[in-house]
Design a protein around this motif. Structure first.
Motif, PDB file in Angstrom:
ATOM      1  N   THR A  51       1.049  -1.057   0.089  1.00 40.86           N
ATOM      2  CA  THR A  51       0.157   0.001  -0.194  1.00 40.86           C
ATOM      3  C   THR A  51       1.226   1.390   0.367  1.00 40.86           C
ATOM      4  O   THR A  51       1.874   1.425   0.702  1.00 40.86           O
ATOM      5  CB  THR A  51      -0.922  -0.420   1.211  1.00 40.86           C
ATOM      6  N   GLU A  52       0.293   2.371  -0.738  1.00 44.89           N
ATOM      7  CA  GLU A  52       1.611   3.160  -0.250  1.00 44.89           C
ATOM      8  C   GLU A  52       1.339   4.266   0.244  1.00 44.89           C
ATOM      9  O   GLU A  52      -0.026   4.210   0.524  1.00 44.89           O
ATOM     10  CB  GLU A  52       0.603   4.010  -1.893  1.00 44.89           C
TER      11      GLU A  52
ATOM     12  N   LYS B 110      11.406   0.921  -4.837  1.00 48.81           N
ATOM     13  CA  LYS B 110      11.654   0.169  -3.537  1.00 48.81           C
ATOM     14  C   LYS B 110      11.118  -1.199  -3.029  1.00 48.81           C
ATOM     15  O   LYS B 110      11.509  -2.140  -2.807  1.00 48.81           O
ATOM     16  CB  LYS B 110      11.912   0.877  -2.115  1.00 48.81           C
ATOM     17  N   SER B 111       9.802  -0.763  -3.269  1.00 45.62           N
ATOM     18  CA  SER B 111       9.311  -1.753  -2.394  1.00 45.62           C
ATOM     19  C   SER B 111       8.928  -3.214  -3.399  1.00 45.62           C
ATOM     20  O   SER B 111       9.323  -4.441  -2.667  1.00 45.62           O
ATOM     21  CB  SER B 111       7.731  -1.545  -2.022  1.00 45.62           C
ATOM     22  N   THR B 112       9.237  -2.860  -4.916  1.00 46.61           N
ATOM     23  CA  THR B 112       8.538  -3.497  -5.930  1.00 46.61           C
ATOM     24  C   THR B 112      10.340  -4.612  -6.157  1.00 46.61           C
ATOM     25  O   THR B 112      10.344  -5.618  -6.180  1.00 46.61           O
ATOM     26  CB  THR B 112       8.819  -2.971  -7.046  1.00 46.61           C
TER      27      THR B 112
ATOM     28  N   ALA C 274      12.129  -5.651   5.152  1.00 46.41           N
ATOM     29  CA  ALA C 274      10.628  -4.873   5.900  1.00 46.41           C
ATOM     30  C   ALA C 274      10.542  -3.557   5.168  1.00 46.41           C
ATOM     31  O   ALA C 274      11.980  -2.791   4.523  1.00 46.41           O
ATOM     32  CB  ALA C 274      11.573  -4.479   7.767  1.00 46.41           C
ATOM     33  N   ASP C 275       9.481  -4.040   4.480  1.00 48.36           N
ATOM     34  CA  ASP C 275       8.920  -2.854   3.982  1.00 48.36           C
ATOM     35  C   ASP C 275       8.282  -1.259   4.549  1.00 48.36           C
ATOM     36  O   ASP C 275       7.290  -1.785   5.345  1.00 48.36           O
ATOM     37  CB  ASP C 275       8.049  -3.119   2.744  1.00 48.36           C
ATOM     38  N   GLU C 276       9.514   0.199   4.556  1.00 46.18           N
ATOM     39  CA  GLU C 276       9.582   0.922   5.976  1.00 46.18           C
ATOM     40  C   GLU C 276       8.399   0.995   7.129  1.00 46.18           C
ATOM     41  O   GLU C 276       6.956   0.319   7.363  1.00 46.18           O
ATOM     42  CB  GLU C 276       7.598   1.788   4.753  1.00 46.18           C
ATOM     43  N   PRO C 277       8.636  -0.341   8.063  1.00 44.09           N
ATOM     44  CA  PRO C 277       8.419  -0.850   9.132  1.00 44.09           C
ATOM     45  C   PRO C 277       7.616   0.350  10.111  1.00 44.09           C
ATOM     46  O   PRO C 277       6.372  -0.276  10.632  1.00 44.09           O
ATOM     47  CB  PRO C 277       9.172  -1.565   9.978  1.00 44.09           C
TER      48      PRO C 277
HETATM   49 MG   LIG Z   1       6.755   1.050  -0.934  1.00 42.17          MG
END
Ligand SMILES: [Mg+2]
Ligand SMILES: Nc1ncnc2c1ncn2[C@@H]1O[C@H](COP(=O)(O)OP(=O)(O)O)[C@@H](O)[C@H]1O
Lengths: 783, 253
Positions: free
Chosen positions: A782-783, B48-50, B170-173
């Motif tokens: 989620t953005e 980044k997330s990708t 960890a994605d922007e935890p």
């Molecule tokens: Mg992201």
């Protein structure tokens, strides 16, 4: 305009539920329109045929010696009697053998052809313009025999008479509304005028007090059409005693009832089932709207923030469901036409009355309107929630908050990881499953009911409990000399195996307090298979009556009644209620001791139940070899008979149909409910995948969850079945003459219903859950 | 030189979008080293997330290879991937993503139960240990909706390490957390790293990046800068921050 735009978008995004509702409505409308059409076609055809054939309001079959000028005058002058007609008939003896290999035990009244009747063409789909001329040795039969003895034009039938047998060739089949239907035990059959005169003169010397050959058929027409046929009958008997003297009589209402009974019951059950299916559709609409509002919370909030009113949203949702139903109804009504035609044909072989094509346009329209009205009501109740969506909260908050309850939980364990997670999903949001629980409960209830129904007519014990007479070996007395030979006959049987029951019976009409009723006369108590109240007669002034007849006549156990037969009369005491399907349950049973006072000396039918039924064939052969001149013995393989019985076959077919439709409904409702659940659970599925669950595990979990839900629903439905199915069936069976069912449900009765529903749900939800594969963990970003 | 736990070569990821294709990652080569606290930084929408999802096998790269333990995870079957997810890899989401009808305890224990090599009792004992470590043992029977965002995220961390993963993603935890909770979560990650846990974290928050000993900067799906630092020490937080900020501004952050 905005409504139209919204509606189009709405239908597009909700294609699945739109189509589901359409399919279900289509099924319901098709079945109900077809079934109502069949009923109309049949009832209208009956009335039309009966009017055309001029069958009269009452037919009295009576030994011709009683029919004097004097008594006919008396009859004509009876109040409410408009006119009468008398026909001469010759009664054939017991069994009639067909070249098809079947035999028939019905009573055949031979008479010259009745010009008012219509003769079927070769394809039996219309009538011949000109009635074929009957030559010597030719016979026209009522259509109902065509299926009951499986005979065709050109086959021969051997009719026994006191002097000798006579063989006739079937010339044609005729539509005969008085007693032509498959389930009526009397039959008019038609021979040429010359044959008839010859037969009459040849048999003239055989008509004695003990042996009836000549029978008059008296048609009575009432002057007051509002008067009921039964009152007419009672009044006539009071004035003339004709009914008591007669062999029996048949009111037009009775003919109509017996002719249509089978179709009436089958179609009645189908209509009841359709009603259940419609309730399911309502549940699905309610469930659909509820989850739709939850899922579309945000979009609905946005629409509201743009000034779209609740009312508009209401109307859009209502229009979507209603347009699905309306379009389905239109297709359904059209699809019903061929179905109605095809099924009418099936029932035609039972009624013998060519169905009309009147259909049921009015009834169908009414039903559809009623359906739409009920759906609208449900839609408006369910969409009330829309008013509670606040645009701000919807947009900011995104999804509507879902609160889970953590009461009623079982721990999630490693050992039973899948089932325990499945179970948690159910208990934490039980409301979501109420719809499916209700649906599966109803389907299971119906399955239990049809199980009970077909079980109660498909085993020897259960049939006996309904009052059926079941024997392994039948001995019919063809010569009075046989009455003295009963001990010898039993001796022969005993050589092979023991006799477990002696069912010695006779039958005929008697009058009970002036009302004509069929009576079984019996010698041994074995003949009474189903006592439901009171005790068996012990003394020679006692008798039994069926509960239905007692209700009809206002009689109780202990009452004294005047019983008359021909010129005899006596007073008997009712000692109990028994069950018997003769004359749709309206009958009495009189032991031989008491019956002697009514002039019954012997019983012409000796039935035996054998300890070892497999010896039956050999026994009947030896009996026929030894006493063939005075008796006719035959062996029955009860199981084989049960397999071929029209009623049983029909009940089994109906069970199959109901199971198929239940399966179909389970499929569509599971599809719809599961897809909704899917959209709601996308995130959870993504999470489970992210922490290492495989798609197949998740699919299993999903299917197991719905399986558990359907087990709960199925259990509830079965429980209801245990309490109410029997009473429901008794309402239906009463029409057949069974007032008390003695069902002996076993585990299978219930388990098979639950298993059927649950397995359907398991399989279908597993199929639906293939979408698990397509859900990506990426959807969690989620953005 | 440390050993690479994960090494990607020629990694590409594109999405079908409005008839055409959006190339989010193009030809990324990257190695993640054992014991490191690696951070990926970049502007919003930079990919980044990708990248994290492709590296962790949560999503399948369009082309290229990601070698873990001698195997290419891009080519792995779903079954192998799911084994990896409840085995050697742990994952923490920005939105926590706890299962809403499981208690905190169960949220942590369930992936542990998937692990065949551990008994239920061992999993329960480790869950209790982690609950205590994350300081949420007081609310372990609560449902996620009944606890705060910080508690949810600490629970998510515990869940991610229940199977003692080789690598923690960890994605922007801390993206959804307030300041106090952010520091708690970062402290926990740091202490896990100090115990030897390899971590790969995506963030666009400098305060989170402080904890790293290696920072990668990506723009338009390409790694365009790398900064190596000594292990985190609260004492020199100020100078670390200045160093990172000046590095970032050189990359036009
Ligand atoms: Mg992201
Ligand atoms: N499923 C998708 N379909 C199309 N484009 C996507 C998809 N997921 C991400 N993108 C695009 O890829 C780019 C990078 O996204 P993301 O990796 O989420 O960025 P970051 O995490 O750096 O903010 C964005 O431009 C985004 O619009």
């Amino acid at each position: 305009m905005e409504i139209l735009t919204l509606l189009k978008a709405n239908i597009k995004s909700k294609k699945g539920s739109f189509i589901s509702i359409m399919i279900l409505t289509l099924l319901i409308v098709t079945i109900s329109a077809a079934v109502m059409g069949i009923r109309n076609n049949m009832f209208n055809a009956y009335d039309y045929a009966a009017d055309n054939a001029d069958i009269g309001d009452l037919t009295i079959m009576i030994q011709d010696k009683y029919v004097t000028e004097e008594i006919l005058d008396k009859l004509s002058s009876t109040k409410n009697v408009d006119r009468t007609e008398v026909f001469k008939c010759v009664l054939s003896d017991d069994r009639k053998y067909y070249s098809s290999g079947e035999w028939d035990g019905n009573s055949y009244f031979l008479r010259p052809f009745d010009d008012k009747l219509k003769v079927y063409n070769d394809d039996s789909d219309g009538f011949l313009d000109t009635v074929p001329e009957l030559s010597d040795g030719e016979i026209i039969l009522p259509y109902g025999l065509r299926s009951s003895v499986n005979c065709r034009v050109g086959d021969t039938v051997t009719l026994p008479f006191p002097d000798k047998d006579r063989v006739f060739t079937i010339k044609a089949f005729v539509q005969e509304p008085t007693m032509g239907a498959e389930f009526i035990g009397w039959k008019y059959v038609y021979i040429s005028d010359e044959d008839y005169s010859k037969l009459s003169s040849e048999l003239a010397s055989y008509d004695t007090d003990d042996k009836t050959v000549f029978v008059d058929s008296i048609k009575v027409f009432k002057s007051d059409s509002s008067m009921s046929d039964i009152v007419l009958q009672t009044e006539i008997n009071k004035e003339t005693n004709l009914i008591t003297l007669s062999f029996g009589s048949m009111q037009r209402a009775q003919s109509r009832n017996y002719t249509t009974l089978f179709t009436n019951i089958i179609t009645g059950v189908m209509l009841g089932f359709v009603l259940v299916l419609f309730v399911i559709v309502l549940i699905m609409i309610a469930h659909g709207i509820k989850s739709e509002i939850e899922l579309d919370y945000q979009n609905l909030g946005i629409l509201k923030s743009q000034g779209v009113s609740n009312k508009t949203l209401n109307v859009v949702i209502a229009l979507r469901y209603l347009s699905a139903q309306i379009s389905a109804a239109i297709i359904g009504v059209i699809a019903a036409i061929p179905l109605e035609k095809a099924l009418s044909r099936v029932f035609f072989s039972n009624t013998g009355i060519l169905p009309l094509n009147s259909g049921a346009a009015f009834e169908s329209a009414l039903l559809i309107l009623l359906m739409l009205a009920l759906s609208t009501l449900v839609i408006f109740i369910m969409t009330r929630k829309l008013a509670r969506i606040s645009p701000v909260k919807a947009i900011i908050g995104g999804k509507q908050d879902v609160y889970f309850s953590n009461r009623l939980t079982a721990p999630v364990t490693k050992k039973a990881l899948m089932p325990s997670i499945a179970f948690r999903s159910i208990t934490s949001d039980i409301k979501k499953y109420v719809g499916l629980i209700l649906i599966t409960a109803m389907l299971a209830f119906f399955a239990v009911t049809v199980n009970l129904m077909s079980e109660s007519i498909s085993s020897r014990n259960s049939l006996e409990a309904m009052g059926s007479i079941i024997t392994d070996l039948d001995v019919i007395v063809t010569n009075e000399a046989a009455y003295d030979k009963v001990p010898e006959i039993e001796e022969i049987i005993n050589k092979y195996t023991g006799i477990s029951k002696r069912i010695f019976m006779g039958g005929g009409y008697v009058s009970v307090d002036g009302v004509q009723i069929y009576s079984s006369f019996y010698q041994y108590d074995d003949a009474i298979s189903a006592m439901i109240k009171g005790r068996l007669p012990k003394y020679d002034n006692e008798m039994l009556i069926t509960e239905i007849a007692a209700d009809e006549l206002g009689l109780e156990i202990g009452d004294k009644v005047k019983v008359g037969r021909r010129d005899k009369e006596t007073e008997l005491v009712i000692t109990g209620f028994n069950q018997s399907m003769n004359d749709a349950g309206i009958s009495v049973s009189i032991p031989l001791k008491s019956a002697k006072k009514l002039g019954i000396e012997h019983l012409g039918y000796l039935g035996f139940s054998l300890k070892d039924a497999s010896e039956g064939q050999k026994i009947s052969e030896e009996l026929n070899d030894t006493y063939g001149d005075i008796i006719e013995a035959s062996y029955w393989d009860i199981n084989e008979e049960l397999d071929q019985d029209t009623t049983i076959v029909a009940a089994k077919a109906m069970r199959l149909v109901i199971y198929i439709f239940s399966g179909l409904f389970a499929l569509v409702s599971v599809m719809m409910i599961c897809s909704k659940a899917f959209s709601q659970e996308k995130t959870d599925i993504g999470i489970y995948k992210a922490i290492g669950f495989t798609s197949s595990r998740l699919r299993r979990q999903f299917a197991v969850r719905y399986f558990i839900v359907s087990l709960i629903g199925g259990a509830i439905g079965s429980l209801f079945g245990a309490f109410f199915s029997e009473s429901l069936l008794e309402v239906i069976f009463r029409l057949f003459g069974v007032s008390k069912l003695n069902t002996s449900p076993n585990a299978f009765t219930y388990l098979s219903a639950v298993a059927f529903v649950s397995v359907c749900v398991l399989v279908f939800s597993f199929i639906v859950s293939r979408r698990v594969k397509r859900i990506d963990v990426r959807e969690l970003i989620t953005e | 030189m440390k050993d690479a736990v994960l090494s990607a070569k020629g990694l590409c990821k594109s999405f079908a979008h409005e008839g055409g294709q959006v190339h989010v990652l193009s030809n990324v080569d990257i190695d993640i080293y054992e014991g490191d606290f690696t951070v990926i930084m970049g502007a919003s929408g930079s990919g980044k997330s990708t990248m994290l999802y492709s590296l962790s096998g949560m999503d399948r790269a369009t082309s290229g290879e990601v070698i873990y333990n001698g195997k290419d995870i891009v080519k792995m079957k779903e079954k192998e991937l799911s084994e990896l997810r409840h085995g050697d890899f742990g994952f923490i989401f920005q939105q926590m993503h706890l299962v809403s009808n499981l208690t905190l305890f169960e949220n942590i224990a369930v992936p542990g139960y998937l692990n065949k090599s551990k008994s239920a009792d061992e999993v329960k004992a480790r869950t209790d240990m982690l609950l205590e470590k994350m300081n949420i043992d007081g609310v372990k029977t609560h449902l996620p909706s009944q606890v705060s965002g910080g508690e949810q995220q600490r629970c998510a961390i515990a869940r991610a390490v229940i199977n003692e993963p080789k690598l923690l993603f960890a994605d922007e935890p801390t993206g959804a957390l307030n300041k106090k909770n952010t520091i708690d979560v970062l402290d926990l990650l740091t202490s896990l790293n100090n115990e030897g846990q390899s971590i790969l974290m995506v963030t666009h928050d400098v305060r989170a990046a402080l904890r790293a000993n290696r920072i990668l900067y990506i723009e338009d799906g390409k790694v365009i800068g790398e900064l190596t630092l000594p292990p985190y020490d609260r004492a020199d937080e100020k100078s670390r921050e200045t160093q990172i900020n000046s590095w970032l501004s050189s990359l036009e952050w």
